[in-house]
Design a protein around this motif. Structure first.
Motif, PDB file in Angstrom:
ATOM      1  N   LEU A 187       0.828  -1.207   0.000  1.00 57.51           N
ATOM      2  CA  LEU A 187       0.000   0.000   0.000  1.00 57.51           C
ATOM      3  C   LEU A 187       0.864   1.259   0.000  1.00 57.51           C
ATOM      4  N   ARG A 188       1.905   1.241   0.820  1.00 56.16           N
ATOM      5  CA  ARG A 188       2.799   2.412   0.871  1.00 56.16           C
ATOM      6  C   ARG A 188       3.504   2.608  -0.469  1.00 56.16           C
ATOM      7  N   PHE A 189       3.906   1.520  -1.104  1.00 56.21           N
ATOM      8  CA  PHE A 189       4.559   1.612  -2.411  1.00 56.21           C
ATOM      9  C   PHE A 189       3.607   2.169  -3.461  1.00 56.21           C
ATOM     10  N   TRP A 190       2.391   1.629  -3.496  1.00 57.83           N
ATOM     11  CA  TRP A 190       1.417   2.103  -4.478  1.00 57.83           C
ATOM     12  C   TRP A 190       1.074   3.570  -4.256  1.00 57.83           C
ATOM     13  N   GLU A 191       1.073   4.000  -3.001  1.00 60.31           N
ATOM     14  CA  GLU A 191       0.805   5.412  -2.703  1.00 60.31           C
ATOM     15  C   GLU A 191       1.842   6.316  -3.381  1.00 60.31           C
ATOM     16  N   LYS A 192       3.084   5.866  -3.414  1.00 59.15           N
ATOM     17  CA  LYS A 192       4.146   6.639  -4.067  1.00 59.15           C
ATOM     18  C   LYS A 192       4.006   6.606  -5.587  1.00 59.15           C
ATOM     19  N   GLU A 193       3.544   5.488  -6.121  1.00 57.88           N
ATOM     20  CA  GLU A 193       3.461   5.305  -7.571  1.00 57.88           C
ATOM     21  C   GLU A 193       2.208   5.912  -8.207  1.00 57.88           C
ATOM     22  N   PHE A 194       1.108   5.946  -7.466  1.00 57.41           N
ATOM     23  CA  PHE A 194      -0.171   6.414  -8.000  1.00 57.41           C
ATOM     24  C   PHE A 194      -0.581   7.682  -7.258  1.00 57.41           C
ATOM     25  N   ASP A 195      -0.515   8.813  -7.943  1.00 54.49           N
ATOM     26  CA  ASP A 195      -0.801  10.088  -7.288  1.00 54.49           C
ATOM     27  C   ASP A 195      -2.267  10.264  -6.910  1.00 54.49           C
ATOM     28  N   MET A 196      -3.153   9.397  -7.396  1.00 53.45           N
ATOM     29  CA  MET A 196      -4.562   9.511  -7.043  1.00 53.45           C
ATOM     30  C   MET A 196      -4.874   8.904  -5.674  1.00 53.45           C
ATOM     31  N   ILE A 197      -3.923   8.197  -5.080  1.00 53.55           N
ATOM     32  CA  ILE A 197      -4.114   7.642  -3.733  1.00 53.55           C
ATOM     33  C   ILE A 197      -3.566   8.661  -2.746  1.00 53.55           C
ATOM     34  N   ASP A 243     -10.171   5.794  -1.745  1.00 48.03           N
ATOM     35  CA  ASP A 243      -8.798   5.295  -1.840  1.00 48.03           C
ATOM     36  C   ASP A 243      -8.780   3.774  -1.950  1.00 48.03           C
ATOM     37  N   ILE A 244      -9.605   3.119  -1.149  1.00 47.87           N
ATOM     38  CA  ILE A 244      -9.633   1.658  -1.125  1.00 47.87           C
ATOM     39  C   ILE A 244     -10.158   1.106  -2.447  1.00 47.87           C
ATOM     40  N   SER A 245     -11.128   1.772  -3.034  1.00 53.05           N
ATOM     41  CA  SER A 245     -11.626   1.349  -4.338  1.00 53.05           C
ATOM     42  C   SER A 245     -10.526   1.449  -5.394  1.00 53.05           C
ATOM     43  N   ILE A 246      -9.763   2.517  -5.354  1.00 61.13           N
ATOM     44  CA  ILE A 246      -8.643   2.677  -6.284  1.00 61.13           C
ATOM     45  C   ILE A 246      -7.600   1.590  -6.041  1.00 61.13           C
ATOM     46  N   LEU A 247      -7.275   1.330  -4.770  1.00 59.96           N
ATOM     47  CA  LEU A 247      -6.291   0.295  -4.437  1.00 59.96           C
ATOM     48  C   LEU A 247      -6.752  -1.077  -4.918  1.00 59.96           C
ATOM     49  N   ARG A 248      -8.031  -1.364  -4.744  1.00 66.03           N
ATOM     50  CA  ARG A 248      -8.556  -2.653  -5.186  1.00 66.03           C
ATOM     51  C   ARG A 248      -8.452  -2.782  -6.709  1.00 66.03           C
ATOM     52  N   THR A 249      -8.701  -1.693  -7.399  1.00 66.67           N
ATOM     53  CA  THR A 249      -8.601  -1.704  -8.854  1.00 66.67           C
ATOM     54  C   THR A 249      -7.157  -1.900  -9.284  1.00 66.67           C
ATOM     55  N   ILE A 250      -6.217  -1.240  -8.609  1.00 69.11           N
ATOM     56  CA  ILE A 250      -4.787  -1.422  -8.904  1.00 69.11           C
ATOM     57  C   ILE A 250      -4.395  -2.877  -8.670  1.00 69.11           C
ATOM     58  N   GLN A 251      -4.877  -3.437  -7.564  1.00 66.15           N
ATOM     59  CA  GLN A 251      -4.582  -4.840  -7.253  1.00 66.15           C
ATOM     60  C   GLN A 251      -5.093  -5.747  -8.361  1.00 66.15           C
ATOM     61  N   TYR A 252      -6.302  -5.521  -8.810  1.00 63.02           N
ATOM     62  CA  TYR A 252      -6.884  -6.333  -9.881  1.00 63.02           C
ATOM     63  C   TYR A 252      -6.062  -6.208 -11.167  1.00 63.02           C
ATOM     64  N   LEU A 253      -5.749  -4.983 -11.538  1.00 66.23           N
ATOM     65  CA  LEU A 253      -5.029  -4.760 -12.787  1.00 66.23           C
ATOM     66  C   LEU A 253      -3.628  -5.368 -12.759  1.00 66.23           C
ATOM     67  N   THR A 254      -2.930  -5.242 -11.634  1.00 65.54           N
ATOM     68  CA  THR A 254      -1.546  -5.722 -11.573  1.00 65.54           C
ATOM     69  C   THR A 254      -1.446  -7.208 -11.242  1.00 65.54           C
ATOM     70  N   LYS A 255      -2.273  -7.684 -10.341  1.00 62.11           N
ATOM     71  CA  LYS A 255      -2.150  -9.077  -9.885  1.00 62.11           C
ATOM     72  C   LYS A 255      -2.950 -10.058 -10.735  1.00 62.11           C
ATOM     73  N   VAL A 256      -4.129  -9.647 -11.201  1.00 63.90           N
ATOM     74  CA  VAL A 256      -4.986 -10.558 -11.952  1.00 63.90           C
ATOM     75  C   VAL A 256      -4.752 -10.420 -13.456  1.00 63.90           C
ATOM     76  N   LYS A 257      -4.793  -9.185 -13.942  1.00 62.44           N
ATOM     77  CA  LYS A 257      -4.657  -8.971 -15.383  1.00 62.44           C
ATOM     78  C   LYS A 257      -3.200  -8.876 -15.827  1.00 62.44           C
ATOM     79  N   GLY A 258      -2.266  -8.737 -14.886  1.00 59.57           N
ATOM     80  CA  GLY A 258      -0.845  -8.724 -15.222  1.00 59.57           C
ATOM     81  C   GLY A 258      -0.342  -7.415 -15.802  1.00 59.57           C
ATOM     82  N   TYR A 259      -1.043  -6.319 -15.561  1.00 64.59           N
ATOM     83  CA  TYR A 259      -0.594  -5.022 -16.054  1.00 64.59           C
ATOM     84  C   TYR A 259       0.680  -4.587 -15.325  1.00 64.59           C
ATOM     85  N   THR A 260       1.504  -3.829 -16.016  1.00 65.01           N
ATOM     86  CA  THR A 260       2.617  -3.146 -15.349  1.00 65.01           C
ATOM     87  C   THR A 260       2.019  -1.982 -14.570  1.00 65.01           C
TER      88      THR A 260
END
Length: 121
Positions: free
Chosen positions: A39-49, A65-82
């Motif tokens: 979460l702390r890492f994503w906060e640095k990478e995504f300015d919308m959090i 914030d949590i909705s955005i984090l969940r979406t990031i998790q889905y995109l990176t962990k499930v769909k394999g996005y960078t």
């Protein structure tokens, strides 16, 4: 993403059911099933959090914030996005990605329940 979104259906159940406005980093990490360090890492990478911080520096996340984090998790962990790919997808079509993440999460829970029932049979 600047306007307030109706995100109640895109939140983990443990967060959506609560009437609280702010959730600690521990509560957020547990609800998403990821380490607080992520979460702390994503906060640095995504300015919308933008978690609220108290004087000690403890982070508190809003439901948005949590909705955005969940979406990031889905995109990176499930769909394999960078991370860059996830940033682009969120900026281009946040609500569609958030709703898809919520649907996939619900389907995974149903699959888990069905597998439990299958073991009992």
């Amino acid at each position: 993403m600047d306007e307030e979104l109706n995100i109640s259906n895109t939140l983990p159940d443990s967060i959506a059911e609560q009437e609280k406005l702010w959730f600690s980093i521990g509560e957020t990490a547990e609800a998403l099933g990821i380490p607080a360090s992520t979460l702390r890492f994503w906060e640095k990478e995504f300015d919308m959090i933008k978690p609220r911080k108290n004087k000690k520096g403890d982070r508190f996340y809003s439901k948005n914030d949590i909705s955005i984090l969940r979406t990031i998790q889905y995109l990176t962990k499930v769909k394999g996005y960078t991370l860059q790919g996830a940033k682009t997808a969120i900026k281009n079509n946040f609500m569609q990605e958030a709703e898809t993440a919520a649907i996939v999460d619900t389907l995974m829970k149903i699959k888990g329940k069905l597998l439990e029932i299958k073991k009992l049979l």
